[in-house]
Design a protein around this motif. Structure first.
Motif, PDB file in Angstrom:
ATOM      1  N   ALA A   1     -14.372   4.302  -3.743  1.00  0.00           N
ATOM      2  CA  ALA A   1     -13.260   4.145  -4.679  1.00  0.00           C
ATOM      3  C   ALA A   1     -13.732   3.660  -6.041  1.00  0.00           C
ATOM      4  CB  ALA A   1     -12.222   3.187  -4.103  1.00  0.00           C
ATOM      5  N   GLY A   2     -14.889   3.114  -6.135  1.00  0.00           N
ATOM      6  CA  GLY A   2     -15.457   2.667  -7.402  1.00  0.00           C
ATOM      7  C   GLY A   2     -16.425   1.516  -7.193  1.00  0.00           C
ATOM      8  N   PRO A   3     -17.626   1.653  -7.751  1.00  0.00           N
ATOM      9  CA  PRO A   3     -18.133   2.865  -8.411  1.00  0.00           C
ATOM     10  C   PRO A   3     -18.305   3.993  -7.399  1.00  0.00           C
ATOM     11  CG  PRO A   3     -19.896   1.263  -8.158  1.00  0.00           C
ATOM     12  CD  PRO A   3     -18.637   0.563  -7.743  1.00  0.00           C
TER      13      PRO A   3
ATOM     14  N   GLY B   1      -7.790   6.825  -6.477  1.00  0.00           N
ATOM     15  CA  GLY B   1      -6.341   6.961  -6.602  1.00  0.00           C
ATOM     16  C   GLY B   1      -5.596   6.198  -5.525  1.00  0.00           C
ATOM     17  N   ILE B   2      -6.136   6.206  -4.315  1.00  0.00           N
ATOM     18  CA  ILE B   2      -5.503   5.471  -3.219  1.00  0.00           C
ATOM     19  C   ILE B   2      -5.512   3.973  -3.507  1.00  0.00           C
ATOM     20  CG2 ILE B   2      -5.826   4.796  -0.797  1.00  0.00           C
ATOM     21  CD1 ILE B   2      -6.657   7.744  -0.289  1.00  0.00           C
ATOM     22  N   LYS B   3      -6.625   3.477  -4.033  1.00  0.00           N
ATOM     23  CA  LYS B   3      -6.681   2.057  -4.399  1.00  0.00           C
ATOM     24  C   LYS B   3      -5.621   1.744  -5.447  1.00  0.00           C
ATOM     25  CE  LYS B   3      -9.643  -1.476  -6.479  1.00  0.00           C
ATOM     26  NZ  LYS B   3     -10.988  -1.790  -7.028  1.00  0.00           N
ATOM     27  N   ASN B   4      -5.494   2.584  -6.464  1.00  0.00           N
ATOM     28  CA  ASN B   4      -4.529   2.359  -7.532  1.00  0.00           C
ATOM     29  C   ASN B   4      -3.098   2.430  -7.012  1.00  0.00           C
ATOM     30  OD1 ASN B   4      -2.709   3.521  -9.865  1.00  0.00           O
ATOM     31  ND2 ASN B   4      -4.425   2.472 -10.865  1.00  0.00           N
ATOM     32  N   LEU B   5      -2.816   3.421  -6.170  1.00  0.00           N
ATOM     33  CA  LEU B   5      -1.476   3.567  -5.598  1.00  0.00           C
ATOM     34  C   LEU B   5      -1.123   2.350  -4.751  1.00  0.00           C
ATOM     35  CD1 LEU B   5       1.031   5.371  -5.130  1.00  0.00           C
ATOM     36  CD2 LEU B   5      -0.179   6.350  -3.160  1.00  0.00           C
TER      37      LEU B   5
ATOM     38  N   GLN C   1      -2.170  -0.725  -5.144  1.00  0.00           N
ATOM     39  CA  GLN C   1      -1.842  -1.832  -6.037  1.00  0.00           C
ATOM     40  C   GLN C   1      -0.466  -1.636  -6.674  1.00  0.00           C
ATOM     41  OE1 GLN C   1      -5.432  -1.487  -8.416  1.00  0.00           O
ATOM     42  NE2 GLN C   1      -6.294  -3.331  -7.494  1.00  0.00           N
ATOM     43  N   ASN C   2      -0.175  -0.413  -7.091  1.00  0.00           N
ATOM     44  CA  ASN C   2       1.122  -0.119  -7.693  1.00  0.00           C
ATOM     45  C   ASN C   2       2.272  -0.433  -6.745  1.00  0.00           C
ATOM     46  OD1 ASN C   2       1.676   1.185 -10.410  1.00  0.00           O
ATOM     47  ND2 ASN C   2      -0.233   2.199  -9.858  1.00  0.00           N
ATOM     48  N   LEU C   3       2.177   0.054  -5.511  1.00  0.00           N
ATOM     49  CA  LEU C   3       3.273  -0.133  -4.570  1.00  0.00           C
ATOM     50  C   LEU C   3       3.327  -1.565  -4.049  1.00  0.00           C
ATOM     51  CD1 LEU C   3       3.148   3.232  -2.605  1.00  0.00           C
ATOM     52  CD2 LEU C   3       4.611   2.596  -4.533  1.00  0.00           C
ATOM     53  N   GLY C   4       2.161  -2.203  -3.926  1.00  0.00           N
ATOM     54  CA  GLY C   4       2.151  -3.612  -3.549  1.00  0.00           C
ATOM     55  C   GLY C   4       2.956  -4.442  -4.539  1.00  0.00           C
ATOM     56  N   ARG C   5       2.803  -4.129  -5.809  1.00  0.00           N
ATOM     57  CA  ARG C   5       3.557  -4.805  -6.858  1.00  0.00           C
ATOM     58  C   ARG C   5       5.040  -4.443  -6.800  1.00  0.00           C
ATOM     59  NH1 ARG C   5       1.841  -2.223 -11.943  1.00  0.00           N
ATOM     60  NH2 ARG C   5       3.347  -0.663 -11.250  1.00  0.00           N
ATOM     61  N   GLU C   6       5.342  -3.164  -6.660  1.00  0.00           N
ATOM     62  CA  GLU C   6       6.728  -2.694  -6.725  1.00  0.00           C
ATOM     63  C   GLU C   6       7.585  -3.194  -5.567  1.00  0.00           C
ATOM     64  OE1 GLU C   6       8.316  -0.665  -9.122  1.00  0.00           O
ATOM     65  OE2 GLU C   6       6.521  -1.257 -10.243  1.00  0.00           O
ATOM     66  N   TRP C   7       7.000  -3.276  -4.377  1.00  0.00           N
ATOM     67  CA  TRP C   7       7.800  -3.577  -3.197  1.00  0.00           C
ATOM     68  C   TRP C   7       7.652  -5.007  -2.698  1.00  0.00           C
ATOM     69  CZ3 TRP C   7       6.113   1.513  -0.265  1.00  0.00           C
ATOM     70  CH2 TRP C   7       6.696   2.612  -0.922  1.00  0.00           C
ATOM     71  N   ALA C   8       6.936  -5.841  -3.432  1.00  0.00           N
ATOM     72  CA  ALA C   8       6.686  -7.209  -2.977  1.00  0.00           C
ATOM     73  C   ALA C   8       7.973  -7.993  -2.751  1.00  0.00           C
ATOM     74  CB  ALA C   8       5.793  -7.935  -3.985  1.00  0.00           C
ATOM     75  N   LYS C   9       8.956  -7.816  -3.633  1.00  0.00           N
ATOM     76  CA  LYS C   9      10.177  -8.614  -3.559  1.00  0.00           C
ATOM     77  C   LYS C   9      11.150  -8.131  -2.489  1.00  0.00           C
ATOM     78  CE  LYS C   9       9.999 -10.385  -8.258  1.00  0.00           C
ATOM     79  NZ  LYS C   9      10.681 -10.524  -9.577  1.00  0.00           N
TER      80      LYS C   9
ATOM     81  N   ALA D   1      -4.865  -2.084   1.376  1.00  0.00           N
ATOM     82  CA  ALA D   1      -5.851  -1.064   1.745  1.00  0.00           C
ATOM     83  C   ALA D   1      -7.056  -1.713   2.402  1.00  0.00           C
ATOM     84  CB  ALA D   1      -6.303  -0.279   0.512  1.00  0.00           C
ATOM     85  N   ILE D   2      -7.623  -0.998   3.343  1.00  0.00           N
ATOM     86  CA  ILE D   2      -8.923  -1.353   3.902  1.00  0.00           C
ATOM     87  C   ILE D   2      -9.964  -0.481   3.221  1.00  0.00           C
ATOM     88  CG2 ILE D   2     -10.369  -1.264   5.971  1.00  0.00           C
ATOM     89  CD1 ILE D   2      -7.945  -2.012   7.614  1.00  0.00           C
ATOM     90  N   ARG D   3     -11.066  -1.109   2.811  1.00  0.00           N
ATOM     91  CA  ARG D   3     -12.146  -0.419   2.108  1.00  0.00           C
ATOM     92  C   ARG D   3     -13.367  -0.372   3.032  1.00  0.00           C
ATOM     93  NH1 ARG D   3     -13.916  -0.238  -3.628  1.00  0.00           N
ATOM     94  NH2 ARG D   3     -16.196  -0.190  -3.711  1.00  0.00           N
ATOM     95  N   PRO D   4     -13.464   0.648   3.886  1.00  0.00           N
ATOM     96  CA  PRO D   4     -14.618   0.714   4.785  1.00  0.00           C
ATOM     97  C   PRO D   4     -15.905   1.029   4.016  1.00  0.00           C
ATOM     98  CG  PRO D   4     -12.815   2.103   5.564  1.00  0.00           C
ATOM     99  CD  PRO D   4     -12.519   1.732   4.147  1.00  0.00           C
TER     100      PRO D   4
END
Length: 259
Positions: A152-154, A168-172, A174-182, A189-192
Motif C-alpha cells: 500500500a505504500g511504499p 486505495g484500500i488504505k485510503n478508503l 481511513q475515509n469510512l472510518g472517519r465518516e461512520w465513527a459517530k 484494515a489489516i496490512r499483511p
C-alpha cells in the motif's frame, strides 16, 4: 483472567461475511471466525471453494454457509446479503478480502488486465463497504475489516495495479472510518506482510527476491496465515471499540525496516 479475556474478545453468535473466503488468507480467517463461535458466510467467486471452507467450519461444529459472489458486482453483493440475513440475521462483521494480482511488466500490461486487478481489489472493497456498510450504519453498529498490504505504500516492485489498489484500500478505510465513527461502525484494515501463496511463489518470488524480502523483514521469515487471526479477532471484537480508520501491520517488522 481467562473469563476476563473471553469477555473482552467474545464474538459468540455474531454474523460475519468474508469475501475471498475460499482463498489462502481469508479461508483461514473464515475458519477462525467459526472457531470463535460466529455465524460465517464464506463468499467467493468460486462456489466450490467457498462451500469447502464452510464445510470445514461446520465439520468443527460451527455455523457456516458458502455463497457464490462476484465481488465486482453490486447486485451480487446485494443477493449475498439477502441470503445472509435470511440464514443468520443482520450482519455484524464484514471482511473484504477478495482480489487478484498480476506480475506482468508495466509496458506489457494491457488495460483489460490492469482494470481486472483494480476491480478485483479496490472496486470489490468499495462495494463490500457500500452494501454491507449500509446495513451496519442503519443498525448503528458493526466492524468492517479491509485487507491492505505491505504494497500500500511504499509500493512493491512488479505489482503495479495491485499496489495502486492496496493504496486505495488504505485510503478508503481511513475515509469510512472517519465518516461512520459517530454511528458506531468501525472500519479498519489489516496490512499483511509476506504470506506467500503457491501463485506468489511461482510468479513473484525468485531466489533473489526472497533474499530481499527476508532481508527486509526483521523476523527473517515469512508469516504463517494463522498469525493474521489475532489482529482480525481483535479488530472485530469490542476490545477494539475505540479503533477505527487504522491500518494494522502484521508483517514481522517489514514496515519498520530501513537499514
Amino acid at each position: 483472567m481467562s473469563k476476563f479475556v473471553e469477555k473482552l474478545f467474545n464474538l459468540e453468535g455474531r454474523v460475519v461475511a468474508i469475501t475471498g473466503g475460499g482463498g489462502h488468507l481469508c479461508g483461514e480467517m473464515a475458519r477462525a471466525f467459526g472457531e470463535a463461535g460466529c455465524k460465517v458466510a464464506v463468499l467467493d467467486i468460486r462456489p466450490e471453494k467457498s462451500e469447502a471452507v464452510a464445510a470445514q467450519i461446520r465439520d468443527r461444529g460451527g455455523y457456516a454457509i458458502g455463497l457464490a459472489l462476484d465481488a465486482t458486482s453490486k447486485s451480487s453483493f446485494e443477493t449475498a446479503l439477502e441470503s445472509i440475513n435470511r440464514e443468520f440475521g443482520v450482519l455484524d462483521i464484514a471482511v473484504n478480502g477478495a482480489g487478484t494480482n498480476s506480475s506482468t511488466p508495466f509496458f506489457e500490461m494491457d488495460l483489460k488486465e490492469w482494470q481486472a486487478v483494480i476491480d478485483s481489489q479496490i472496486t470489490s472493497t468499495f462495494l463490500g463497504c457500500q452494501v454491507f456498510g449500509r446495513q451496519m450504519v442503519e443498525k448503528r453498529s458493526g466492524s468492517i475489516i479491509n485487507i491492505s498490504s505491505a504494497s500500500a505504500g511504499p509500493p512493491l516492485s512488479r505489482a503495479f495495479p495491485y499496489s495502486v489498489a492496496k493504496a486505495g484500500i488504505k485510503n478508503l478505510t481511513q475515509n469510512l472510518g472517519r465518516e461512520w465513527a459517530k454511528v458506531g461502525v468501525r472500519v479498519n484494515a489489516i496490512r499483511p506482510g509476506f504470506f506467500p501463496t503457491d501463485w506468489n511463489r511461482k510468479n513473484f518470488i525468485t531466489a533473489e527476491r526472497e533474499a530481499s524480502i527476508l532481508g527486509h523483514t526483521p523476523m527473517g521469515r515469512y508469516g504463517e496465515v494463522s498469525e493474521l487471526v489475532g489482529a482480525m479477532i481483535w479488530l472485530a471484537s469490542d476490545a477494539a471499540g475505540f479503533v477505527t480508520g487504522a491500518e494494522i501491520a502484521v508483517d514481522g517488522g517489514f514496515s519498520a525496516m530501513t537499514i
